[in-house]
Design a protein around this motif. Structure first.
Motif, mmCIF file in Angstrom:
data_model
loop_
_atom_site.group_PDB
_atom_site.id
_atom_site.type_symbol
_atom_site.label_atom_id
_atom_site.label_comp_id
_atom_site.label_asym_id
_atom_site.label_seq_id
_atom_site.Cartn_x
_atom_site.Cartn_y
_atom_site.Cartn_z
ATOM 1 N N ASN A 1 2.707 1.878 -3.275
ATOM 2 C CA ASN A 1 1.898 2.208 -4.451
ATOM 3 C C ASN A 1 1.916 3.689 -4.807
ATOM 4 O O ASN A 1 2.021 4.050 -5.975
ATOM 5 C CB ASN A 1 0.456 1.769 -4.216
ATOM 6 C CG ASN A 1 0.084 0.644 -5.158
ATOM 7 O OD1 ASN A 1 0.857 0.296 -6.042
ATOM 8 N ND2 ASN A 1 -1.089 0.091 -4.987
ATOM 9 N N ASN A 2 1.825 4.542 -3.811
ATOM 10 C CA ASN A 2 1.787 5.983 -4.098
ATOM 11 C C ASN A 2 3.090 6.497 -4.713
ATOM 12 O O ASN A 2 3.062 7.111 -5.771
ATOM 13 C CB ASN A 2 1.409 6.760 -2.845
ATOM 14 C CG ASN A 2 -0.103 6.875 -2.717
ATOM 15 O OD1 ASN A 2 -0.806 6.960 -3.725
ATOM 16 N ND2 ASN A 2 -0.601 6.839 -1.502
ATOM 17 N N ALA B 1 3.315 5.438 -8.229
ATOM 18 C CA ALA B 1 2.507 6.234 -9.146
ATOM 19 C C ALA B 1 3.236 7.528 -9.501
ATOM 20 O O ALA B 1 3.223 7.975 -10.650
ATOM 21 C CB ALA B 1 1.149 6.528 -8.521
ATOM 22 N N VAL B 2 3.901 8.113 -8.508
ATOM 23 C CA VAL B 2 4.626 9.364 -8.764
ATOM 24 C C VAL B 2 5.789 9.117 -9.729
ATOM 25 O O VAL B 2 5.995 9.870 -10.684
ATOM 26 C CB VAL B 2 5.141 9.977 -7.445
ATOM 27 C CG1 VAL B 2 5.944 11.239 -7.730
ATOM 28 C CG2 VAL B 2 3.976 10.293 -6.512
ATOM 29 N N HIS C 1 0.826 -1.203 0.000
ATOM 30 C CA HIS C 1 0.000 0.000 0.000
ATOM 31 C C HIS C 1 0.858 1.250 0.000
ATOM 32 O O HIS C 1 0.654 2.182 -0.770
ATOM 33 C CB HIS C 1 -0.883 0.029 1.252
ATOM 34 C CG HIS C 1 -2.289 -0.340 0.951
ATOM 35 N ND1 HIS C 1 -3.035 0.337 0.038
ATOM 36 C CD2 HIS C 1 -3.068 -1.339 1.425
ATOM 37 C CE1 HIS C 1 -4.226 -0.224 -0.035
ATOM 38 N NE2 HIS C 1 -4.265 -1.252 0.800
ATOM 39 N N GLU C 2 1.838 1.251 0.896
ATOM 40 C CA GLU C 2 2.677 2.443 1.043
ATOM 41 C C GLU C 2 3.521 2.675 -0.202
ATOM 42 O O GLU C 2 3.843 3.806 -0.538
ATOM 43 C CB GLU C 2 3.577 2.298 2.279
ATOM 44 C CG GLU C 2 2.808 2.363 3.585
ATOM 45 C CD GLU C 2 1.877 3.574 3.630
ATOM 46 O OE1 GLU C 2 2.335 4.691 3.308
ATOM 47 O OE2 GLU C 2 0.692 3.404 3.964
ATOM 48 N N GLN D 1 6.066 6.747 -11.903
ATOM 49 C CA GLN D 1 5.523 6.425 -13.220
ATOM 50 C C GLN D 1 5.103 7.690 -13.963
ATOM 51 O O GLN D 1 5.411 7.871 -15.134
ATOM 52 C CB GLN D 1 4.322 5.493 -13.055
ATOM 53 C CG GLN D 1 3.659 5.135 -14.372
ATOM 54 C CD GLN D 1 2.459 4.235 -14.163
ATOM 55 O OE1 GLN D 1 2.600 3.139 -13.633
ATOM 56 N NE2 GLN D 1 1.298 4.695 -14.561
#
Ligand code: ATP
Ligand code: MG
Lengths: 381, 145
Positions: A164-165, A168-169, A161-162, A171
């Motif tokens: 993933n953010n 995304a940044v 979870h941690e 990417q």
């Protein structure tokens, strides 16, 4: 008598022994004979017996010594001693050394047969107890594994979870730079291809990391029973689903010239389950089997059903799994494959799904012989 | 470009994420407005015409679902695309029931995001046109009376 009892009759008195053997055979028992203790021990090495009927007084190795050696080497064999007319002492020594019981000569046939049956019952009872103990042990092991996997999963999904953010940044940062490089005014930028190459690498690596976090979170989600959504449960023909799975992996298998066969019981078993999730498990097991099997090998799928449960078995003739590894293969990230070949998520995800569906997944394997995975699913809820 | 006439709002508590995704969308010619929590999102909607909102489900304070409910209550024509983690896919389903246009799993593929964004904008436009037509028809009828 329905059950065949294997007897070994040991006595140096030939007439007595042969007559007794004949009578016992007539009563449906398998009887072999030995005229000496040494010979009896040798025969037992060659082929085990259930019950030994053993004369105490013999030349050479006497009955008591013979009994002690039988008990030392064949703990599942029961021994009935035959003692001479007035030799109570011998019988008692026999029982102390582990004989089932003793009878005094001359032997009354019905009496002997009753004793044989009692001894046979004892053997069967012990066998049943052993089986039960082994079964309990297996369940216990499965529970320990399950607990460990759940704990690992909770931790891993927190991490996922941690991560993933920031993923995304990363990417989007790479993607943004890429978008800029595509603009007409950028086409004359020095070393533009190097920039694009670097950005592409970032992009593939992020996709890979994203796939792992995705699988992890999915596995953890499916294995927590409260999340199982029974609205996705339908009656699934396991034959159809298995056919579909085989079709999907056929190209991979035929590259290595591996044949996949399906054996199904009649009528084809039906399970009450989530077809998409189950399909994913079958694909994981099949692709593992194909990867573990050398060219020319074979993968067999077997479907079986009883009133309460349906079984799907995936069996290969591959490299097998070592003792050290077999207790770890269901853990997340456990893999023996190269980094770009496997992430070690396949079985973890599969385990999560099957647990979530209310089933069980188990494995048996022998090095260089092959591996068998068995899925057990409830037939109806 | 017709796109420039539309406005997109990004709502996520992760500032870096909002900024980078915003830059990408701007690079594609979009008008982007950022908000870093549910309240800021709702406040901005009072002041600005927004067409599509990209809304993170997991936010501290007012979460994405609650924000979505308020958006839909006050501005039913605005289309909302939800961003969810995999563990929160359940809330994506809930969001769809509450009237979200669609959802994406994080980290979302940009191509996919753009596709859904365009579809959402398209629907918003169609809705608006339908309403305008209906209003025109109503006016016409009124003037005939
Ligand atoms: N049929 C099999 N025969 C031999 N080994 C197996 C078999 N299935 C699994 N294994 C062993 O278990 C390990 C874990 O399997 P799992 O499917 O979880 O991960 P993986 O196949 O390595 O990677 P992934 O499935 O994520 O691509 C494998 O690396 C392999 O060592
Ligand atoms: Mg695998």
């Amino acid at each position: 008598m329905a059950e065949h009892i294997n007897l070994l009759l040991v006595d140096d008195e030939n007439d007595f022994r042969q007559i007794l053997a004949k009578r016992l055979t007539r009563r449906g028992m398998y009887v072999r004979e030995a005229d000496r203790g040494e010979k009896a021990l040798q025969m037992m090495e060659e082929q085990p017996v259930d019950i030994v009927i053993l004369d105490i007084k013999m030349p050479g190795l006497d009955g008591i010594e013979c009994l002690q050696r039988i008990k030392a080497n064949h703990d599942m064999t029961e021994v009935i001693m035959l003692t001479g007319h007035a030799d109570v002492h011998g019988g008692v020594t026999g029982i102390k050394s582990g004989a089932f019981d003793y009878l005094t000569k001359p032997v009354e046939l019905e009496h002997l047969i009753r004793k044989i049956k009692q001894a046979h019952h004892k053997i069967q009872r012990i066998l049943a107890e052993k089986e039960e103990a082994a079964f309990k042990e297996r369940i216990q092991q499965q529970m320990v594994v399950a607990e460990r996997l759940v704990a690992l999963g909770t931790m891993a999904s927190g991490v996922a979870h941690e991560i993933n953010n920031p993923l995304a940044v990363i990417q989007d940062s790479a993607g943004w730079l890429h978008q800029i490089l595509e603009k007409p005014e950028m086409q004359n930028m020095p070393r533009i291809d190097d920039f694009k190459k670097g950005l592409n690498r970032i992009n593939t690596a992020v996709k890979r990391a994203g796939k792992i976090t995705q699988q992890l979170l999915q596995a953890v989600k499916t294995q927590t029973t409260e999340m199982v959504d029974p609205s996705t449960f339908v009656e699934v023909s396991l034959k159809k689903l298995t056919d579909e799975a085989i079709t999907l992996v056929e190209p991979e298998a035929s590259l290595k010239n591996i044949g996949i066969t399906l054996e199904s019981c009649e009528p084809h078993p039906i399970a009450w389950t989530d077809p998409l999730q189950l399909l994913q498990v079958l694909l994981n097991l099949l692709s593992n089997a194909i990867q573990a099997t050398d060219a020319g090998g074979r993968v067999t799928m077997i479907l079986a059903a009883s009133l309460e449960e349906a079984k799907i078995i995936v069996k290969d003739t591959g490299c097998g799994i070592s003792k050290e590894n077999i207790s770890r293969i269901f853990e997340p990230f456990f893999t023996t494959k190269e980094a770009d070949q496997g992430t070690g998520m396949g079985l973890y995800v599969s385990w999560g799904i099957i647990t979530g569906l209310g089933g069980l997944i188990s494995v048996e394997s022998e090095i260089d012989k092959g591996t068998t995975f068995t899925i057990t699913l409830p037939v109806k809820k | 470009m017709y796109k420039t006439s539309s406005y997109i709002m990004l709502v996520d508590d992760e500032k870096d994420f909002v900024e980078m995704l915003g830059l990408r969308l701007k690079e594609n010619g979009e008008n982007v407005i950022a908000a870093y929590n549910g309240k800021e999102c709702l406040d901005t909607l009072e002041k600005k015409q927004i067409d599509v909102i990209i809304l993170d489900v997991k936010m501290p304070g007012m979460d994405g679902i609650e924000t979505l409910q308020k958006i839909k209550a006050q501005h039913p024509l605005i289309e909302v695309i939800l961003l969810t983690g995999h563990g929160t896919i359940q809330s994506a389903v809930e969001g769809m029931k509450l009237g979200a246009f669609d959802f994406l799993l994080k980290p979302a593929d940009f191509q996919e995001l753009t596709k859904k964004l365009n579809k959402a904008r398209e629907r918003k436009k169609e809705q608006m046109e339908r309403i305008q037509k209906a209003e025109a028809a109503m006016l016409l009828r009124q003037s005939k009376l």
